[in-house]
Design a protein around this motif. Structure first.
Motif, short mmCIF file in Angstrom:
data_model
loop_
_atom_site.label_atom_id
_atom_site.label_comp_id
_atom_site.label_asym_id
_atom_site.label_seq_id
_atom_site.Cartn_x
_atom_site.Cartn_y
_atom_site.Cartn_z
N HIS A 12 0.87 -1.17 0.00
CA HIS A 12 0.00 0.00 0.00
C HIS A 12 0.91 1.22 0.00
CE1 HIS A 12 0.72 0.60 4.29
NE2 HIS A 12 0.32 -0.62 4.52
N GLY A 13 0.43 2.27 -0.63
CA GLY A 13 1.32 3.38 -0.94
C GLY A 13 1.22 4.56 -0.01
N MET A 14 0.91 5.71 -0.56
CA MET A 14 1.13 6.98 0.10
C MET A 14 -0.12 7.51 0.77
SD MET A 14 2.41 10.49 -1.68
CE MET A 14 1.15 10.39 -2.92
N SER A 15 0.09 8.15 1.93
CA SER A 15 -0.91 9.01 2.55
C SER A 15 -0.41 10.44 2.39
CB SER A 15 -1.08 8.68 4.03
OG SER A 15 -1.91 9.60 4.66
N THR A 16 -1.17 11.30 1.75
CA THR A 16 -0.65 12.62 1.39
C THR A 16 -0.46 13.55 2.58
OG1 THR A 16 -2.81 13.67 1.11
CG2 THR A 16 -1.91 12.47 -0.78
N SER A 17 -1.08 13.23 3.71
CA SER A 17 -1.07 14.07 4.92
C SER A 17 -2.00 15.28 4.80
CB SER A 17 0.34 14.57 5.27
OG SER A 17 1.19 13.49 5.50
N ASN A 18 -2.42 15.62 3.57
CA ASN A 18 -3.31 16.76 3.39
C ASN A 18 -4.00 16.63 2.02
OD1 ASN A 18 -4.60 19.24 3.10
ND2 ASN A 18 -2.93 20.39 4.03
N LYS B 208 -5.06 3.47 0.27
CA LYS B 208 -6.39 2.88 0.18
C LYS B 208 -6.55 2.02 -1.07
CE LYS B 208 -7.96 4.76 3.93
NZ LYS B 208 -8.19 3.92 5.13
N GLY B 209 -5.86 2.39 -2.14
CA GLY B 209 -5.87 1.60 -3.35
C GLY B 209 -4.62 0.74 -3.35
N GLN B 210 -4.73 -0.48 -2.87
CA GLN B 210 -3.54 -1.32 -2.65
C GLN B 210 -3.12 -2.02 -3.94
OE1 GLN B 210 -4.11 -2.76 1.79
NE2 GLN B 210 -6.00 -2.94 0.64
N THR B 211 -1.87 -2.45 -3.98
CA THR B 211 -1.32 -2.97 -5.23
C THR B 211 -0.56 -4.27 -5.01
OG1 THR B 211 0.54 -1.45 -4.90
CG2 THR B 211 -1.15 -0.78 -6.45
N LEU B 212 -0.44 -5.02 -6.13
CA LEU B 212 0.22 -6.32 -6.11
C LEU B 212 1.17 -6.39 -7.31
CD1 LEU B 212 -1.58 -9.74 -5.74
CD2 LEU B 212 -0.17 -9.32 -7.74
N TYR B 213 2.37 -6.90 -7.08
CA TYR B 213 3.40 -7.03 -8.12
C TYR B 213 3.91 -8.46 -8.13
CZ TYR B 213 3.25 -2.00 -7.33
OH TYR B 213 2.82 -0.72 -7.18
N ILE C 184 -16.14 -5.90 5.51
CA ILE C 184 -16.01 -5.02 4.35
C ILE C 184 -14.56 -4.64 4.09
CG2 ILE C 184 -18.32 -4.09 4.64
CD1 ILE C 184 -17.04 -1.60 5.89
N GLY C 185 -13.64 -5.23 4.84
CA GLY C 185 -12.23 -4.86 4.71
C GLY C 185 -11.44 -5.88 3.94
N TYR C 186 -10.67 -5.42 2.94
CA TYR C 186 -9.83 -6.31 2.13
C TYR C 186 -8.39 -5.80 2.15
CZ TYR C 186 -14.43 -7.79 0.56
OH TYR C 186 -15.72 -8.23 0.53
N GLU C 187 -7.86 -5.64 3.37
CA GLU C 187 -6.51 -5.14 3.53
C GLU C 187 -5.48 -6.17 3.06
OE1 GLU C 187 -8.82 -5.03 5.86
OE2 GLU C 187 -9.16 -2.91 6.29
N LEU C 188 -4.23 -5.70 2.98
CA LEU C 188 -3.16 -6.54 2.47
C LEU C 188 -3.05 -7.86 3.22
CD1 LEU C 188 -0.24 -3.97 2.00
CD2 LEU C 188 -1.82 -4.82 0.28
N GLY C 189 -3.19 -7.80 4.55
CA GLY C 189 -3.01 -8.99 5.36
C GLY C 189 -3.95 -10.12 4.98
N TYR C 190 -5.16 -9.78 4.55
CA TYR C 190 -6.11 -10.82 4.15
C TYR C 190 -5.84 -11.28 2.73
CZ TYR C 190 -8.58 -8.99 8.22
OH TYR C 190 -8.91 -8.58 9.48
#
Length: 904
Positions: free
Chosen positions: A687-693, A809-814, A844-850
């Motif tokens: 999962h990538g960046m949180s912009t902080s603002n 929030k938009g997670q990725t897979l490589y 409703i959660g599909y985080e990386l760990g799952y």
């Protein structure tokens, strides 16, 4: 029972009672702004310009002390609740004719607005009632209000001997705050009688419902915030529907009895008892070995560690009664035995415990009128936790032990189980004192914040060993005069609650408080972190852990909790502890609407029975009632739909990564998990960046200039050289497979310089190490598969072309293996992967760990031909709408254009 009437009456009654006692306090010179002085002249006290008897000033001093400790508003809240409880208790008792003198106190069976006790005032016989005063007031003709007040206080004082937790003794300070004008049409008493039909008072359960609705407005005020200790009851208490209580009691206490006496008639009266599933011979042999050959009803114990208004204890009373009758006990002996030997309850809320104790006494009074005998009061084991904070250990020790003072830090009488104080404390002068100063300190220390921690508190073995000696000391001091008796009265409740926490119980049954870590106040959060590392995510989980600790070696716990512990990764350690050290016997998985009778439609719950012993291969019984749209439908499904019953064991659950309680899946699915390779072993998930603002750094793509937007950079160097500011941002989005949801752009000019500078300002302690905020930066701009971490629908996986900055929030897979991205996106969008993910995360959660635990086949085709066609179709569909930055022409116009071209 007309719950709508109760729900309408109780919240309004709370405000009216608070206002009534506040008005009464104001008349006594007490308010939130000031405390008027009380000037005593002879037998008269002058307060706020009014004359009162001298005794009023003395009792008012106690109210002043409590205001300084608790604050004015908190005290008014507590006194209002106490008077509400008293009036409800009197109403219940008069309807059932339990007041002995035969007259109603709040109403009149003739339908008159004049209470019967006032109408028959000269005939009323109550202990301590001044009949001369009654006659004088009656003859006056215009002093009915004063006469009624005298009669009401006499009734309360008469009940004090058997119900001291609810009714005050003569001269109690709360007597001063009895609301005025009780005979008026709009008085709290008249409204109580008028608002609730008399038939609703037939069942003691009404007290719990009134309690639930009474605190509902307060609950709304404090929920969702960090909750102060005094507001924890309002924020967490929830009345348990009767059918769930029956399930928990019948499958703990009832099961305990049925295991020893399988042919007992007890089973026929337990509508929610679950007959155990058939076990293997090995498991059955283990069960037989630990099952007692006989049981003594007087030795069976059941604890509710968060008892509230006592609903669970009342239900347990009925089952204990049936057990005693089956063993041939005399009916008149049973009520006292149950109350004094079998039932135990603890709670942090004094007023809830008032109702719990009253409910049990009323239950017993229905079976034995002697139970309210003032000459032989029942000793109930239902207690409200009391804090020790503020008690003077030096003065207490000097008074009770009569010893000189010396530093505890001198190395003598050190106890390792409590922090050592730095101040001077008394030191025993004898070599082997009955009670040491350190033991007194330990008792006070453990309960400093008892009303915050409640039953989560643990009693150290050394303090446990000292409790009998402490109790003996306090009993002796209580028989003396002066300060010793006073301190004994203060400390005896601490000893009693310590003894209840220190023992073990055959059954622990509770609807524990629900409060996530965000609501925990600092003291509770620290305590949870230090003492409940496996379950600190929520109060209910901590009570699960503590409840199992309180069991005997073969004990059973019955709990209703949030279902989150069954699946979420934050409870993985707790699940592992239960599955490896305990045994789940049965479960009703309720899902939503298990509490719809009290507005709990959204709460996702489960109720279950667990044993303190571990049997890895034990087949528990699970009922999947999540599809039921109401309590009634769930009950009907439980009784009639056997297809919803499943069996599973800890062995099955541990085959699935994270060990979710996925009882409904087939053996084949369990084997797929154990025999397959996990997605996380063949791919990198980020999962990538949180912009902080976001307001500053994010835009929708159509909000920026096309000349300052670069959608197809291949890498970071190309992005820097482009000189542009805005780049595609993969932010998740709604359900959509294969391609799309590309709406946002992010300010990543000069390799994200502005975002990185802002992050450094916001998190200076990171010292430029921005990995947890600017995550996975080396993967920006690369091809990937993406999905949304939260979705109200199924998970949907999409192709992510080059050029994107990835979001948290938009997670990725490589892919890092021979499994291509083409194969992986097809596998992940298959119904098989969707089903597997629903097992790993039925929320409703599909985080990386799952997602990384989704099983992948070891031997199959690793590449998928023609995937480009699937992606191109999905891409064409996305680009056919104007919300795509690659939109060129509407499909209908495109068709018309091609047709025109063909004609030419």
């Amino acid at each position: 029972m007309n719950k709508a009437a109760l729900k309408s009456y109780a919240p309004a009654a709370r405000l009216e009672f608070i206002q009534a006692v506040t008005d009464r306090a104001k008349a006594l010179g007490l308010s939130a702004k000031a405390i008027e002085p009380a000037e005593v002249k002879g037998d008269v006290a002058i307060i706020a310009g009014q004359a009162f008897p001298k005794a009023v000033a003395e009792r008012r001093a106690e109210l002043e002390r409590q205001i300084r400790i608790k604050g004015f508003e908190q005290l008014m809240e507590e006194v209002a609740y106490t008077w509400f409880n008293r009036f409800c208790a009197l109403r219940f008792m008069e309807v059932h004719d339990y007041l002995n003198h035969g007259y109603r106190v709040l109403s009149n069976p003739s339908g008159s607005d004049i209470p019967e006790i006032l109408e028959k005032a000269t005939s009323v016989d109550l202990p301590g009632l001044d009949k001369g005063l009654v006659a004088d007031l009656r003859l006056a003709g215009n002093k009915d209000a004063e006469l009624y007040r005298v009669l009401l206080m006499a009734q309360c004082n008469a009940l004090y001997a058997v119900m001291p937790m609810l009714f005050e003794k003569v001269g109690d300070a709360t007597e001063l705050l009895l609301p005025e004008n009780l005979l008026q049409t709009n008085s709290p008493v008249r409204k109580l009688v008028a608002a609730i039909p008399e038939e609703d008072w037939q069942e003691i359960e009404i007290l719990g419902w009134l309690y639930q609705f009474y605190i509902s407005e307060k609950k709304d005020q404090v929920i969702g915030k960090v909750v102060k200790s005094e507001d924890i009851p309002a924020a967490t208490q929830l009345f348990t529907p009767n059918w769930i209580v029956k399930y928990m009691v019948q499958n703990t206490l009832g099961r305990t009895w049925m295991m020893t006496y399988p042919y007992s008639n007890l089973k026929h009266g337990m509508e929610f008892y679950i007959t155990p599933a058939e076990q293997t011979p090995e498991v059955q042999a283990q069960l037989d070995a630990i099952t007692p050959k006989e049981l003594n009803p007087e030795e069976l114990t059941l604890l509710d560690p968060a008892c509230g208004s006592g609903h669970i204890l009342v239900e347990a009373y009925d089952l204990f009664k049936t057990i005693y009758l089956e063993r041939g006990y005399r009916p008149r002996d049973i009520p006292r035995l149950i109350l004094e030997k079998n039932l135990f309850g603890l709670d942090i809320d004094d007023r809830a415990v008032q109702l719990a104790r009253f409910a049990l006494l009323m239950k017993a009074r229905g079976d034995d009128r002697r139970i309210l005998d003032a000459d032989n009061p029942v000793r109930l084991n239902v207690l409200a936790f009391q804090n020790s904070k503020g008690l003077d250990i030096e003065q207490i020790t000097a008074t009770l032990l009569k010893e000189r003072t010396k530093s505890l830090n001198g190395g003598q009488h050190q106890l390792s189980f409590v922090p050592q104080p730095t101040r001077q404390l008394p030191l025993a002068t004898t070599e082997k004192p009955e009670v040491t100063p350190e033991e007194l300190y330990a008792l006070l220390h453990v309960f400093e914040q008892a009303k915050t921690f409640g039953s989560l508190l643990r009693i150290h073995d050394k303090l446990k060993a000292a409790l009998p000696r402490l109790e003996k000391l306090l009993e002796k001091a209580g028989r003396s005069d002066g300060m010793s008796a006073m301190y004994a009265g203060m400390l005896m409740p601490l000893v009693r609650q310590a003894r209840m926490l220190a023992r073990e119980y055959d059954c622990v049954v509770a609807n524990p408080p629900y409060m996530g870590s965000k609501g925990l106040n600092p003291a509770l959060k620290t305590y949870a972190k230090d003492n409940f590392s496996d379950s600190k995510a929520d109060l209910f989980a901590m009570f699960m852990e503590r409840g199992l600790e309180l069991l005997t070696q073969q004990g059973l716990t019955g709990l209703i909790t949030m279902q989150s512990w069954m699946f979420l990764s934050s409870y993985e350690s707790l699940r592992a502890a239960i599955l490896t050290r305990r045994t789940i016997i049965s479960m009703l998985h309720l899902g939503a609407r298990g509490f719809d009778s009290i507005g709990g439609e959204v709460v996702q719950t489960t109720t279950f029975i667990a044993s303190s012993t571990h049997q890895n291969a034990y087949k528990g019984s699970y009922f999947r009632l999540v599809e039921g749209k109401s309590e009634a439908e769930k009950i009907a499904n439980f009784h009639t739909n056997q297809t919803l019953r499943y069996t599973a064991s800890a062995t099955d659950f541990t085959k699935i990564p994270g060990s979710p309680i996925a009882y409904w899946v087939s053996k084949k699915i369990y084997n797929i998990f154990s025999e397959s390779i996990a997605l996380g072993d063949i791919a990198i998930l980020k999962h990538g960046m949180s912009t902080s603002n976001n307001d500053r750094f994010l835009r929708q793509w159509h909000e920026v200039s096309v000349f300052n937007f670069s959608p197809k950079c291949q890498n970071a160097i190309e992005a820097i050289h482009s000189g542009r500011k805005w780049f595609p941002f993969c932010k998740g989005g709604s359900y959509r497979r294969w391609y799309g949801n590309f709406d946002y752009v992010v300010n990543w000019k000069d390799d994200g310089k502005e975002i990185k500078d802002e992050t450094n300002k916001k998190y200076p302690y990171l010292n430029g190490n921005l990995g947890f905020v600017i995550g996975a930066e080396s993967y920006y701009f690369k091809n990937a598969i993406t999905w949304s971490s939260i979705s109200s629908s199924f998970a949907s996986f999409r192709w992510l072309p080059n050029g994107f900055i990835i979001c948290n929030k938009g997670q990725t897979l490589y892919s890092t293996s021979e499994y291509s991205l083409d194969f992986l996106i097809c596998a992940l969008n298959s119904c098989v992967a969707s089903y597997m993910l629903s097992i790993l995360s039925p929320t409703i959660g599909y985080e990386l760990g799952y997602v990384r635990q989704i099983p992948m086949p070891k031997n199959t085709i690793k590449d998928i031909k023609h995937l480009s066609q699937i992606i191109s179709y999905a891409r064409a569909d996305w680009d056919s709408n104007e919300y795509s930055w690659d939109f060129t022409i509407l499909p209908l116009l495109s068709i018309a254009y091609h047709q025109a071209t063909l004609k030419e």
